[in-house]
Enzyme design. Structure first.
Site, short mmCIF file in Angstrom:
data_model
loop_
_atom_site.label_atom_id
_atom_site.label_comp_id
_atom_site.label_asym_id
_atom_site.label_seq_id
_atom_site.Cartn_x
_atom_site.Cartn_y
_atom_site.Cartn_z
N GLY A 205 0.82 -1.21 0.00
CA GLY A 205 0.00 0.00 0.00
C GLY A 205 0.84 1.25 0.00
O GLY A 205 2.07 1.21 0.20
N GLY B 80 0.41 5.48 1.26
CA GLY B 80 -0.38 6.54 1.88
C GLY B 80 0.23 7.90 1.64
O GLY B 80 1.16 8.05 0.84
N GLY B 81 -0.31 8.90 2.33
CA GLY B 81 0.17 10.26 2.13
C GLY B 81 1.57 10.49 2.62
O GLY B 81 2.29 11.35 2.12
N TYR C 273 2.49 -6.78 11.38
CA TYR C 273 1.67 -6.99 10.19
C TYR C 273 0.38 -7.68 10.63
O TYR C 273 0.40 -8.78 11.17
CB TYR C 273 2.40 -7.84 9.16
N ASP D 108 -4.13 12.01 12.92
CA ASP D 108 -4.55 11.48 11.62
C ASP D 108 -5.49 10.29 11.81
O ASP D 108 -5.34 9.25 11.17
CB ASP D 108 -3.32 11.07 10.80
N LYS E 256 -8.44 8.17 11.05
CA LYS E 256 -9.25 7.96 9.87
C LYS E 256 -9.46 6.46 9.69
O LYS E 256 -8.70 5.65 10.25
CB LYS E 256 -8.57 8.56 8.63
N ASN F 184 -6.53 4.11 9.04
CA ASN F 184 -5.57 3.86 10.12
C ASN F 184 -6.15 3.01 11.24
O ASN F 184 -5.54 2.88 12.30
CB ASN F 184 -5.07 5.19 10.71
#
Length: 722
Positions: free
Chosen positions: A23, A25-26, A94, A138, A140, A143
């Site tokens: 993945g 992310g920002g 993980y 953050d 959201k 997360n």
């Protein structure tokens, strides 16, 4: 994605074996890796290179250690962090499961019990971290990991570590911490010192989405979402889901209060309220209950400035805030049909009814133009008979008439259409609006660019004595109560322009704002104008004394006067996209990095900006060539630019007269697909080396906007319509 995956693998080979990318992310790219020492799978997250360059390894590692001590059943622990060959990374367990975002994408809404349970567990984790003086920043759904049905908060404190490590240079990274849908108002407005109540707002936003299917505020762009967070009230959850218990709805509302001090003082109190069936809000209600009255001059001032910022969003605002009880702000996208051919500008081609209930705008018809009216409650606009050749519409104060210019004459017509009435024989034909005053007279711009005044019943059009020395007028906007009007005055070709005030009682005109154009009086007691250098400004205005009473405040960047229109009730209509904002002329073609850095494709290279602005540039497979549209002798054609070397050749590919546009490469880079502005509604292809003839690929009854091959070359995707 990390720019050099092989270098990353080599740099971490003694500690971690990277298995796959899972993945992005920002802030970081996420990899599944094996912890070689402990023989376990881990999630290894590598910061974006541009972010790492600004932060620096030592500072990042120093700051992130504050989060390593967080130990909580609902917090994903931090295993490791460090730097290797310039890469900054951190390692977490993980989790073989899904994120809350995955679950919401699949189910849209959760059961009330499950939504409350997830929120309560996360609140417990937040309360623990907040008592350790760590704020997540953050929160959201992305997360929140769900492991055996139990929520685990990931990346706890990482945003804080990154922000603290970057210090005042965060803007250099191109990174905005926080996700727009879940940002608190104070985070959205870039307040530096956030408290635990910012996380509580974000958690409340997640609960709202779990209950209703959407976050409290949605929009088509980050800017639009942020402006809604700052200025709008979310709908009560019970309006969207009646089965939500009153105490859950009340707790959600309190968590989403605009003012941080009005939210729960701790995440634990939030969780307690969700479990307390007797929990209610005070009778005055929270911000989630829309329609609360607005009073007080300071609050009105803040309201108008915040509301003006909504110009940055991608919709139209109906019923804008005004003094006294504030109506709910609603939005509609207005599709103007064929008006893009003739509208030219919002300001001179569209008008808003005084009560905001309708708009009237210029649309193209065979051989000319006419006015079209769209009622707010209707999906389809209705042409107005008796308005052939019309430009520059404007309403009478009571909404009973629509003024416009046609055949060089000032006319009026009822909103239902019918026979039009001529009021004056010398009206400017460039579509500049008139001002219908409350005293039953109309100020309008004549063919000599001078302001004249005529009765709204018709008759002799006279120049008021106070306006005799004024020429070069290009637009005019009425002040309420017959007080006068605001207007813009230009020199030749509008190389310079200033905003003036006409005081009807004193019959005088005077300069109001220099180097400005486009001006409106707002029902909140402000005058809004657009500076020639760009951007909108608002200044408080005393209508009784006819004077500006305070300094002008910048409220919006990147807007032009022609792209705005206001109604007397404060309704705002504005244009988005390139069609009305672009100016014909030389343009530079540039690369833009993910971090926001801009570099020319070739130093000193310019093209003639095409008429067909949308999607005018396409990069070939392999990135060695550009297909782009440029204008020569007034015609748009496709050209091919060679990349990768200085002064790479530019060769013309198409030679049509209909305006070729929207080039798209074939998967192997051997040909280019394009469509046209005029002529047949068709899609064409031509060999990219310029050989061979143009091939017709597809012909439809409606216009073809774009054609694009699938990567395997088996399918051609076609977008039609306007």
């Amino acid at each position: 994605m990390v720019n050099d995956p092989k270098r990353l693998k080599d740099a971490l080979a003694d500690r971690y074996r990277i298995e796959s990318e899972v993945g992005e992310g920002g802030m970081a790219t996420v990899y599944l890796a094996e912890d070689l020492k402990h023989k376990r799978q881990v999630a290894l997250k590598v910061l974006r290179p541009e972010l790492a360059a600004v932060i620096g390894a030592e500072r990042f590692v120093q700051e992130i250690t504050t989060t390593a001590n967080l130990q909580h059943p609902h917090i994903l622990p931090l295993f490791d962090s460090g730097q290797a060959d310039g890469f900054l990374y951190y390692v977490m367990p993980y989790i073989d499961g899904e994120t809350l975002r995955d679950k919401l994408n699949r189910e849209t809404q959760l059961s009330i019990d499950e939504a409350v349970s997830i929120t309560t567990d996360i609140a417990d984790a937040l309360d623990y971290a907040h008592r350790q003086n760590v704020i997540h920043r953050d929160i959201k759904p992305e997360n929140i990991l769900l492991h055996d049905g139990r929520p685990m908060v990931a990346d706890f404190g990482i945003a804080l570590a990154v922000s603290a490590a970057a210090g005042g240079r965060m803007t250099e990274t191109g990174l905005s911490l926080g996700t727009p849908h879940y940002m608190s108002p104070e985070q959205a407005t870039a307040e530096k010192d956030l408290t635990n109540r910012s996380d509580i707002y974000s958690l409340g936003s997640m609960l709202y989405e779990m209950l209703t299917g959407d976050p409290p505020h949605t929009g088509s762009s980050a800017q639009q979402i942020i402006m809604k967070i700052v200025t709008d009230d979310a709908r009560p959850v019970t309006e969207l889901r009646k089965s939500v218990p009153p105490h859950v709805a009340a707790a959600t509302a309190k968590s989403l209060e605009k003012l941080a001090a009005d939210r729960f003082e701790s995440a634990a109190r939030f969780a307690d309220a969700l479990a307390d069936t007797s929990f209610t809000l005070p009778a005055t209600g929270g911000t989630v209950a829309a329609g609360a009255p607005v009073s007080g001059a300071p609050l009105r001032a803040a309201t108008v400035l915040a509301a003006l910022l909504l110009l940055m969003t991608a919709a139209a605002l109906w019923g804008w805030l005004r003094p006294g009880p504030a109506p709910r702000v609603t939005r509609q996208q207005i599709v103007l049909g064929n008006a893009g051919q003739t509208l030219g500008s919002i300001r001179w081609g569209l008008a808003v009814a005084p009560d905001g209930s309708a708009i009237v705008y210029v649309d193209s018809v065979a051989g000319g133009t006419q006015l079209v009216m769209k009622q707010r409650h209707q999906a389809v606009a209705t042409p107005l008979s008796g308005t052939d050749g019309a430009i520059g519409p404007f309403f009478s104060p009571d909404g009973a008439w629509i003024g416009f210019v046609a055949d060089g004459k000032l006319r009026k017509v009822p909103p239902g259409g019918g026979g039009s009435v001529t009021l004056a024989d010398s009206a400017n034909v460039f579509g500049f609006v008139g001002a219908w005053l409350d005293d039953n007279t109309i100020l309008f711009v004549d063919n000599g660019f001078r302001l004249r005044r005529v009765s709204d019943a018709g008759g002799s059009a006279e120049v008021a004595s106070g306006l005799e020395a004024i020429s070069g007028v290009v637009d005019v906007y009425p002040l309420p109560g017959g007080a006068g009007a605001l207007f813009t005055r230009c020199t030749a070709n509008c190389a310079d322009s200033d905003v003036y005030l006409y005081d009807a009682k004193a019959d005088t005109a005077r300069l109001l704002f220099g180097e400005a154009q486009g001006v409106w009086y707002l029902p909140t007691g402000y005058v809004l104008y657009v500076a020639r250098v760009g951007g909108a400004f608002a200044a408080p205005f005393d209508l009784d004394r006819m004077k500006v009473t305070g300094p002008a405040v910048p409220v919006l960047e990147g807007v032009r006067a022609p792209d705005l229109a206001f109604g007397a009730d404060g309704t705002l209509i504005y244009a988005v996209g390139n069609s009305l904002l672009a100016e014909i002329g030389a343009a530079e073609v540039v690369w833009v990095s993910r971090g926001g850095d801009v570099t020319p494709v070739e130093a000193g290279w310019r093209i003639n900006r095409p008429t067909a602005l949308p999607a005018a540039v396409s990069i070939s497979p392999g990135g060695t060539r550009l297909a782009l549209v440029t204008s020569e002798a007034g015609r748009d054609n496709v050209w091919i630019k060679q990349l990768g070397r200085a002064n790479g050749p530019l060769s013309r590919l198409t030679f049509g007269d209909e305006g070729e546009m929207v080039p798209r490469w074939s998967p192997d880079g051997s040909s280019v697909v394009f469509t046209t502005l005029g002529g047949e509604a068709a899609l064409y292809s031509k060999d990219a080396d310029g050989t061979g003839a143009v091939e017709l690929l597809l012909n439809l009854e409606e216009p073809i906007t774009e054609g694009r091959w699938t990567p395997d070359g088996e399918w051609l995707l076609v977008r039609t319509g306007r």
